[in-house]
Structure formats: structure tokens, C-alpha cells
Design an enzyme around this catalytic site. Sequence first.
Site, PDB file in Angstrom:
ATOM      1  N   CYS A 103       0.814  -1.225   0.000  1.00 46.01           N
ATOM      2  CA  CYS A 103       0.000   0.000   0.000  1.00 46.01           C
ATOM      3  C   CYS A 103       0.846   1.274   0.000  1.00 46.01           C
ATOM      4  CB  CYS A 103      -0.936  -0.003   1.196  1.00 46.01           C
ATOM      5  SG  CYS A 103      -2.123  -1.372   1.182  1.00 46.01           S
ATOM      6  N   HIS A 243      -3.031   7.228   2.863  1.00 49.58           N
ATOM      7  CA  HIS A 243      -3.495   5.943   2.332  1.00 49.58           C
ATOM      8  C   HIS A 243      -4.868   5.647   2.922  1.00 49.58           C
ATOM      9  CE1 HIS A 243      -3.985   1.843   1.351  1.00 49.58           C
ATOM     10  NE2 HIS A 243      -3.642   1.371   2.525  1.00 49.58           N
ATOM     11  N   ASN A 273     -10.157   0.309   0.411  1.00 50.36           N
ATOM     12  CA  ASN A 273      -8.695   0.336   0.343  1.00 50.36           C
ATOM     13  C   ASN A 273      -8.249  -0.205  -1.017  1.00 50.36           C
ATOM     14  OD1 ASN A 273      -5.954  -0.108   0.572  1.00 50.36           O
ATOM     15  ND2 ASN A 273      -6.054  -1.165   2.536  1.00 50.36           N
TER      16      ASN A 273
END
Length: 309
Positions: A103, A243, A273
Site C-alpha cells: 500500500c 493511504h 482500500n
Amino acid sequence: MYVPKRVVTNDDLAQTLDTSDEWIRSRTGIARRHIAGEHESSAQMAIEAAQAALQVADANPREISLIVVGTTTPDYVFPSTACQVQNALGAVHAGAFDLSAACSGFVYALSTAHQAIASGEHDLVLVIGVDTLSRRLNWQDRGTCVLFGDGAGAVLLRAAEGPSGVLATVLGADGSGGDVLIIPASGCARSLTPEALAENLHTIHMNGQEVYRFATRVLASATEQVVKKAGLTMDEVDVIVPHQANLRIVETAAKRLKMPMERFVTNLDEYGNTSAGSIPIALCEAIAQGRIKPGSNIVMVGFGAGLTW
């Protein structure tokens, strides 16, 4: 940016899982996520986002000298997703490679591109963050499958004089936390055997509590470090693009930084996500909404498996 057209809501997931819209929203802030269809992949999404970026920048793909794609879900082990993008764009003068930092992949790729330009070796670099984690989920595990979606975002970096651009970067890693967020099988350590498939070892395994503790700590500390390195104060930061892992993580970090949530960009409710795609997608939306303008001081901060930040 590019996200798949197929949308899966929390109510959709509740049809097959012991969960509910209220349960997912209250714990994550997620309401919907976009899931890649049969003919959508990381490369296809990356190409769509890259073409959009070229159009916005009015740039010629033949001028691109480097393509860096942050992804942990490439279409193939090789060739790289970046090479697929290079071919599709006709960026015939560009080198191309994938970068794996989960990520954190987009910020790592952005830092790499910045350094490539600052060195004087490159003038125009394409940076993409993309992941198709829906193909790496156990759709019976409510602790993970409700969190993720698919998508891509792309930016072009061009050499320029003056005070604009990347002011500072901070990259970090703690490999001792590698087992906290991991896909155990399908790499060279453990082959994708029938036994591994039966145990769902080819899907994401996550220690949610440990990831939460790590993420809330590092989001705040990395932000403070990079702002100081840039010679700024927190009051001079206009927008933070974190993020998009969990709204609670962002809210906890905001309290630690003593910053109002209004200065954070969040779009978790729509996309969930999207891993390496999350920051550039949020960046694109913040620019479109007028939240980021020329001269704005922004922080982009990612964190993920590795552990990386």
C-alpha cells in the site's frame, strides 16, 4: 485515475457474509468498493489512468523517459505491468519497471521518480499506483474482504525550475512485521499447491490489531518527519492525502497530529482500500474538487505490508 465500473456495496456483502452495512461502516468508514470485472486487470487500469494523466498534462508519451508502477498485483510475474503500460502508450523511449511496496507503493514510486529527475537523468517520468486486490481476497473472510477495492491512479512528473514539486521524502520499512500482513503462498517460498489453495494461503492474511497499531503510529510520525524535513510547520500544510485503509486510522492520526479532519482527504466510503491506487485516486479527486491548488503544500503518506511507510 481509473476505477472499475462494478460496484459492490456493504449490503451486497451481507448477503453472503455474517456482517452488515452498519458493522462495516462503523469500523472502517467504507460503504462501497469498485471490483474489477472479468476483463479488467492491473495493467488495463494502469493504462487507463496513464492515458488520462497524459491528456490532463497535454504530454506526448514519446517524451516519457521512465515509467514506475507501484503494484503488488501485477498481471504476470513477468513481463512487468510497467512494460505493458509502456507498450500501450507508445512510450518508445521509456525504461519501465514495477516497484513492490504494497500500500506504500505509490509514495515509494513517487520518491523514486523524484530522485530520477533530481539526478538529471530524466525529464518526464510517469508514476502509477495500481492494485487489483479483489483477486487476492478470501471472500468468506469478513475481516479482510470488506476492506479492499480495485483501482489505479497516475501522475506525470516533469523537470522544472523553481520551488514547486517534491520538497522532501521519507521512506521507511520494518521487515520484522512481515507476517502481520502477508499472502503466504504463490511466491517462491511456498508454491501454489492444491493444499495451499484449500487453505486459502494464496489470499491476504492480516493481523488486524497489529496493523491498526502500526498504521496509526506511523501515519502521524511519518507526516511529522517529512514536514520537518521540508522545512515547513504543520500549520503550513494545506492538505494531507493519506493511504485509504480505515477511517478510524486517519481519525486517530489526526488527533495525534492535532489537525482537524477537514485537512485530510478521505474517500474510503466510495472505494475502500485500493492499496497502491488509493493515494493517487484521492489526489485526483482532491484536485478536481478544488481542495488542492497550485502552491498548496500537501503531504502524501502511505503505509502497508512489508511493513513499509
